[in-house]
Scaffold this motif. Sequence first.
Motif, PDB file in Angstrom:
ATOM      1  N   UNK A 212     -74.329  55.233 -89.020  1.00 44.97           N
ATOM      2  CA  UNK A 212     -75.629  55.042 -88.389  1.00 44.97           C
ATOM      3  C   UNK A 212     -76.494  54.159 -89.257  1.00 44.97           C
ATOM      4  N   UNK A 213     -77.548  53.571 -88.711  1.00 46.95           N
ATOM      5  CA  UNK A 213     -78.420  52.683 -89.496  1.00 46.95           C
ATOM      6  C   UNK A 213     -79.155  53.449 -90.575  1.00 46.95           C
ATOM      7  N   UNK A 214     -79.586  52.738 -91.599  1.00 56.93           N
ATOM      8  CA  UNK A 214     -80.300  53.384 -92.697  1.00 56.93           C
ATOM      9  C   UNK A 214     -81.581  54.050 -92.218  1.00 56.93           C
ATOM     10  N   UNK A 215     -82.165  53.550 -91.141  1.00 54.72           N
ATOM     11  CA  UNK A 215     -83.378  54.167 -90.596  1.00 54.72           C
ATOM     12  C   UNK A 215     -83.155  55.626 -90.220  1.00 54.72           C
ATOM     13  N   UNK A 216     -81.910  55.990 -89.919  1.00 60.21           N
ATOM     14  CA  UNK A 216     -81.621  57.395 -89.599  1.00 60.21           C
ATOM     15  C   UNK A 216     -81.941  58.294 -90.782  1.00 60.21           C
ATOM     16  N   UNK A 217     -81.863  57.726 -91.990  1.00 60.56           N
ATOM     17  CA  UNK A 217     -82.196  58.498 -93.182  1.00 60.56           C
ATOM     18  C   UNK A 217     -83.677  58.768 -93.325  1.00 60.56           C
ATOM     19  N   UNK A 218     -84.497  58.100 -92.505  1.00 58.64           N
ATOM     20  CA  UNK A 218     -85.940  58.350 -92.483  1.00 58.64           C
ATOM     21  C   UNK A 218     -86.371  59.084 -91.218  1.00 58.64           C
ATOM     22  N   UNK A 219     -85.411  59.705 -90.541  1.00 57.79           N
ATOM     23  CA  UNK A 219     -85.757  60.469 -89.354  1.00 57.79           C
ATOM     24  C   UNK A 219     -85.895  59.647 -88.094  1.00 57.79           C
TER      25      UNK A 219
ATOM     26  N   UNK B 137     -87.756  60.586-101.284  1.00 55.34           N
ATOM     27  CA  UNK B 137     -88.521  60.650-100.034  1.00 55.34           C
ATOM     28  C   UNK B 137     -89.744  61.522-100.289  1.00 55.34           C
ATOM     29  N   UNK B 138     -90.897  60.907-100.426  1.00 53.96           N
ATOM     30  CA  UNK B 138     -92.086  61.663-100.818  1.00 53.96           C
ATOM     31  C   UNK B 138     -92.624  62.530 -99.688  1.00 53.96           C
TER      32      UNK B 138
END
Length: 465
Positions: free
Chosen positions: A417-424, A443-444
Amino acid sequence: MTTDNSKGQVSNQLGVYSTVEEAVKCGAAAQTRYQQAFGIEDRTRLITAIRDKVMELSEVLGQMAVEETKLGRIPHKVAKNQLAAMATPGPDSLRTEAVSSDAGLTIEERAPVGLIGAVTPVTNEVPTIVNNAISMLSGGNAVVFNVHPSAKNTSAFIIDELNKAIIAANGPADLITMVQEPTLETLQEIAKAPEVKMLVGTGGPGLVNALLRSGKKAIGAGAGNPPVIVDDSADVEVAGPFIVAGASFDNNLLCIGEKEVFVTESKADALIESMQANGAYLLNSEQAAKVTELVLTADETQETAKPCSYGMDREYHLRKEWVGQDASKILAAIGVETESQVELLIFETEFNNPFVQLEQMMPVLPIVRCKDFDSALGMAVEAEHGNRHSACIYSNNINNVTKFAKRIGTTVFTQNGPTLAGLGYGGAGTTSFTIAGPTGEGITTSKDFTRVRRFAMAQGGNRII
């Protein structure tokens, strides 16, 4: 735009001040009131008001940002605004720890830091303000922003609107402030102000290093040059559209966005075909050379937008006027017209190509063929340049996934999946637009903008005789 000289506040915009002194003084006073008179339930109410306001204005803010900065794409700006509003954790991310025994009871709770000075980038102008504001106010703090000068009008608009929303929810004014004309000098003033207890910066290594030299607690969100590996076990029908979507999102302005692809020989042709079927345009060698000449320069000029990766001596740099521009605009500039919509430009190249090594902030994605997974792994780790920001892999081989994750050591790591998935975004979990790799917070959340306060009740609470 007029100014109320008695306070230094821009009269029609709450929280926007003409001087650093006033922005800091009013923010510090608001934080004192906030900490003394507003509890967790109050904070939750104010954060809900912020979320609602941003959702209400997300489209307007997206349009304003593109018009002012001339960067990115409106639908993706809107999506980032909404992600920041709804996926940034609030006061619920704070946890009180308790330890009890016959000797007594000890409680550790998360206490406010105070007034925080924050720097925001032009690439994620509104989302960073919203994300930081929610996280910092959730921790009981106030924040004074030194926004990017190229996004100062959009930033002033959202800060005004957020202050109005807070006041309407019976919160104090000036929990969020900014200086009207942000410069390097105003940043230095904020950093030196005794009322400012913590500094937070989202940008390149120069900014992060400057904050770390301030002598104050600093959180730095640095650069990224995220590599993608596609190995022999990958499903290219999954990888193709996801890589295109990730690398073209907001014209690849995000540091988290995919910047270069390393694909094993057995999957390369099928991957490229899948990407072409999902909005990518394959440049031939002549077109790739023209694009390189158009958007990159080896000259150090004031018009150079320097990518913010660590530890490299570069021959090439990005031309500022092409950062964040549409793929179709770049194609048109080299004399190529297409009938279908183009989301992303792709081309095959070697590892030492400048597009592989630079953190390009435009929808141009280099693809490197590799003889096997180990070759791809070595090149991907080297191309990431130790930023420890983001990386992803398309693989159904758990050994390869684990090996890459351990070697690359990034804050964000995604599989299939795209890296954006790691930011929800299209994935589980919370979001942050301050990904603090250099200083280690990752991830703050609101927890990162607090300090530990311990209360100990000795002798089980019994009176000592």
